[in-house]
Design a protein around this motif. Sequence first.
Motif, PDB file in Angstrom:
ATOM      1  N   GLN A 230       0.878  -1.161   0.000  1.00  0.00           N
ATOM      2  CA  GLN A 230       0.000   0.000   0.000  1.00  0.00           C
ATOM      3  C   GLN A 230       0.922   1.220   0.000  1.00  0.00           C
ATOM      4  OE1 GLN A 230      -3.295   0.513   0.012  1.00  0.00           O
ATOM      5  NE2 GLN A 230      -4.301  -1.346   0.733  1.00  0.00           N
ATOM      6  N   VAL A 231       0.629   2.209  -0.818  1.00  0.00           N
ATOM      7  CA  VAL A 231       1.579   3.303  -0.994  1.00  0.00           C
ATOM      8  C   VAL A 231       0.880   4.655  -0.937  1.00  0.00           C
ATOM      9  CG1 VAL A 231       1.422   3.355  -3.520  1.00  0.00           C
ATOM     10  CG2 VAL A 231       3.537   4.102  -2.409  1.00  0.00           C
ATOM     11  N   GLU A 232       1.634   5.663  -0.471  1.00  0.00           N
ATOM     12  CA  GLU A 232       1.145   7.036  -0.490  1.00  0.00           C
ATOM     13  C   GLU A 232       2.330   7.968  -0.700  1.00  0.00           C
ATOM     14  OE1 GLU A 232      -1.871   8.310   2.416  1.00  0.00           O
ATOM     15  OE2 GLU A 232      -0.491   9.960   2.928  1.00  0.00           O
ATOM     16  N   THR A 233       2.170   8.954  -1.538  1.00  0.00           N
ATOM     17  CA  THR A 233       3.183   9.994  -1.705  1.00  0.00           C
ATOM     18  C   THR A 233       2.507  11.354  -1.572  1.00  0.00           C
ATOM     19  OG1 THR A 233       2.982  10.283  -4.111  1.00  0.00           O
ATOM     20  CG2 THR A 233       4.436   8.526  -3.328  1.00  0.00           C
ATOM     21  N   VAL A 234       3.193  12.270  -0.918  1.00  0.00           N
ATOM     22  CA  VAL A 234       2.700  13.637  -0.762  1.00  0.00           C
ATOM     23  C   VAL A 234       3.847  14.579  -1.114  1.00  0.00           C
ATOM     24  CG1 VAL A 234       1.666  15.346   0.776  1.00  0.00           C
ATOM     25  CG2 VAL A 234       1.135  12.911   1.092  1.00  0.00           C
ATOM     26  N   GLU A 235       3.682  15.324  -2.177  1.00  0.00           N
ATOM     27  CA  GLU A 235       4.670  16.330  -2.564  1.00  0.00           C
ATOM     28  C   GLU A 235       4.071  17.705  -2.255  1.00  0.00           C
ATOM     29  OE1 GLU A 235       7.468  14.958  -5.981  1.00  0.00           O
ATOM     30  OE2 GLU A 235       5.414  14.737  -6.678  1.00  0.00           O
ATOM     31  N   THR A 236       4.710  18.434  -1.366  1.00  0.00           N
ATOM     32  CA  THR A 236       4.241  19.751  -0.947  1.00  0.00           C
ATOM     33  C   THR A 236       5.204  20.791  -1.488  1.00  0.00           C
ATOM     34  OG1 THR A 236       3.383  18.747   1.093  1.00  0.00           O
ATOM     35  CG2 THR A 236       3.505  21.139   1.017  1.00  0.00           C
ATOM     36  N   LEU A 237       4.755  21.545  -2.468  1.00  0.00           N
ATOM     37  CA  LEU A 237       5.590  22.582  -3.091  1.00  0.00           C
ATOM     38  C   LEU A 237       5.308  23.896  -2.381  1.00  0.00           C
ATOM     39  CD1 LEU A 237       4.917  20.340  -5.393  1.00  0.00           C
ATOM     40  CD2 LEU A 237       5.953  22.012  -6.911  1.00  0.00           C
ATOM     41  N   ILE A 238       6.330  24.422  -1.716  1.00  0.00           N
ATOM     42  CA  ILE A 238       6.212  25.637  -0.922  1.00  0.00           C
ATOM     43  C   ILE A 238       6.925  26.783  -1.651  1.00  0.00           C
ATOM     44  CG2 ILE A 238       6.664  26.704   1.309  1.00  0.00           C
ATOM     45  CD1 ILE A 238       4.811  24.343   1.555  1.00  0.00           C
ATOM     46  N   ALA A 239       6.237  27.896  -1.810  1.00  0.00           N
ATOM     47  CA  ALA A 239       6.811  29.039  -2.521  1.00  0.00           C
ATOM     48  C   ALA A 239       7.682  29.866  -1.571  1.00  0.00           C
ATOM     49  CB  ALA A 239       5.713  29.907  -3.099  1.00  0.00           C
ATOM     50  N   PRO A 240       8.955  30.076  -1.902  1.00  0.00           N
ATOM     51  CA  PRO A 240       9.836  30.919  -1.063  1.00  0.00           C
ATOM     52  C   PRO A 240       9.649  32.391  -1.399  1.00  0.00           C
ATOM     53  CG  PRO A 240      11.098  29.994  -2.860  1.00  0.00           C
ATOM     54  CD  PRO A 240       9.692  29.493  -3.032  1.00  0.00           C
ATOM     55  N   ILE A 241       8.514  32.958  -0.974  1.00  0.00           N
ATOM     56  CA  ILE A 241       8.132  34.305  -1.382  1.00  0.00           C
ATOM     57  C   ILE A 241       7.763  35.161  -0.174  1.00  0.00           C
ATOM     58  CG2 ILE A 241       7.297  33.675  -3.676  1.00  0.00           C
ATOM     59  CD1 ILE A 241       4.476  33.466  -2.508  1.00  0.00           C
ATOM     60  N   GLU A 242       7.734  36.448  -0.416  1.00  0.00           N
ATOM     61  CA  GLU A 242       7.160  37.369   0.561  1.00  0.00           C
ATOM     62  C   GLU A 242       5.650  37.133   0.591  1.00  0.00           C
ATOM     63  OE1 GLU A 242       8.785  39.343   2.470  1.00  0.00           O
ATOM     64  OE2 GLU A 242      10.763  39.554   1.538  1.00  0.00           O
ATOM     65  N   HIS A 243       5.030  37.282   1.755  1.00  0.00           N
ATOM     66  CA  HIS A 243       3.600  37.034   1.871  1.00  0.00           C
ATOM     67  C   HIS A 243       2.816  38.002   0.995  1.00  0.00           C
ATOM     68  CE1 HIS A 243       3.725  34.002   5.044  1.00  0.00           C
ATOM     69  NE2 HIS A 243       4.756  34.671   5.526  1.00  0.00           N
ATOM     70  N   GLY A 244       1.885  37.410   0.192  1.00  0.00           N
ATOM     71  CA  GLY A 244       1.053  38.215  -0.687  1.00  0.00           C
ATOM     72  C   GLY A 244       1.742  38.679  -1.947  1.00  0.00           C
ATOM     73  N   SER A 245       2.921  38.118  -2.257  1.00  0.00           N
ATOM     74  CA  SER A 245       3.683  38.547  -3.428  1.00  0.00           C
ATOM     75  C   SER A 245       4.246  37.324  -4.140  1.00  0.00           C
ATOM     76  CB  SER A 245       4.841  39.469  -3.003  1.00  0.00           C
ATOM     77  OG  SER A 245       5.760  39.650  -4.057  1.00  0.00           O
ATOM     78  N   ARG A 246       4.489  37.478  -5.448  1.00  0.00           N
ATOM     79  CA  ARG A 246       5.178  36.423  -6.191  1.00  0.00           C
ATOM     80  C   ARG A 246       6.686  36.624  -6.202  1.00  0.00           C
ATOM     81  NH1 ARG A 246       2.188  35.667 -11.902  1.00  0.00           N
ATOM     82  NH2 ARG A 246       1.878  37.918 -11.689  1.00  0.00           N
TER      83      ARG A 246
END
Length: 311
Positions: A230-246
Motif C-alpha cells: 500500500q503506498v502514499e506519496t505527498v509532494e508539498t511545493l512551498i513558494a519561497p516568497i514574501e507574503h502576498g507577493s510572487r
Amino acid sequence: MTAFGRLWRRAPLWRTSLIIMVGGIGMASFFPTPALKKAMPWLPGHAPGASPASAAGASGPQNAASGNAPNGGVDQVGVPDPGITLRHSLKIAGRTVPLPTGDWHTILTARSGPHGEISQQVLARTDSGVVSAVIVVRASQQTLPQEVTDGLETPCHDDRNYASRISGKPGASEECTYMGNAVLANNTVSPDPFITAAFNRMATLGFPIPPLMINVGWYHAALQGTQGVQVETVETLIAPIEHGSRQLLAPINIWGKGTVHSNPDSSRFITDLDRWMLKWADVLRQGFDGTLDPNTLTPSITSDPSAPKAS
C-alpha cells in the motif's frame, strides 16, 4: 396591451438590443471568462480550458514534479470547483492527509494504475490571491504489486536534492523524505502531463503562480507480506516568497543545491523548511496509519515557512 408589449412592437432597435443582452448573459454564464468564474464560482459553466474532456486529453497517468509515474492509464479525470475551500485535512483512498495551514482548493483529480487503484489530487493554497503552496497526493486504494509503484520512490535518490532521508522498518515499511527545487517558469512545470494540466488550469483560472517552489516530498510504502504494497506519496511545493507577493526571497539562480546557502534569505528559508519537514513527515505517517489525532495539529506543526500569517 401593456406598455412593455407596445414598446416591444414599436421599438425594433430596443427589441434587438434586449435579445442580444439576454443572449449575452446566457453565454457568459455557461462559458465564463476565468475572471468571471473566479468572482462567481456558482456559475454553471467551466472556464475556458477547464472542461473534463480537455483535462482528460491533457493529463497523463504519471507522477508529479518528479515525473515518475505508476504504471497504467488514467481511468478518470475530475475537474472540481476551485471555489470550494478545504482546511485541516483531505480524505483520499480511505486515508487522512493533513493539510498545512491555509485555504486549499482542489484543482484536478485523477485515478491511475493498471485498474485505477491509485487516486491522485492536486491542491493549491492561496494567500492574498497568490499561490503560496501546491500539494500533489497519490494514494493506493488497494494492495498493488511492488513493481507498479517502483518509480514513486525515485525522487528520494536524486542527487540534486537539498536533503534526503530514507528510513523504514525492514519487512514492514519503506519511507523517505526529500527536499529540492521545482522550477515552474517557461512551461517546464513537470514532465508529468497530469501535473502540467493542473498548473495550466491554475493559470487559466487566474491563479498567480511564483516561478519557483521548493518541493518537500514524502514517500511511504507499507509492505503487505508477499501480496504487494500500500503506498502514499505527498509532494508539498512551498513558494519561497514574501507574503502576498510572487517575489522570490532571493534571485531564481540562487536556489540551486550548491548556491542556496550563499544568500542569507534563501539559506534561512531552506533551514526552516527542513526543520518543518521532519515534523510534517510524522503527521503524514500518522494519517497513513490511521492514528492521527486532529487535536495534535497545532500551528507549530501545520505552519510551514510560507503559511499565511494570522490576521
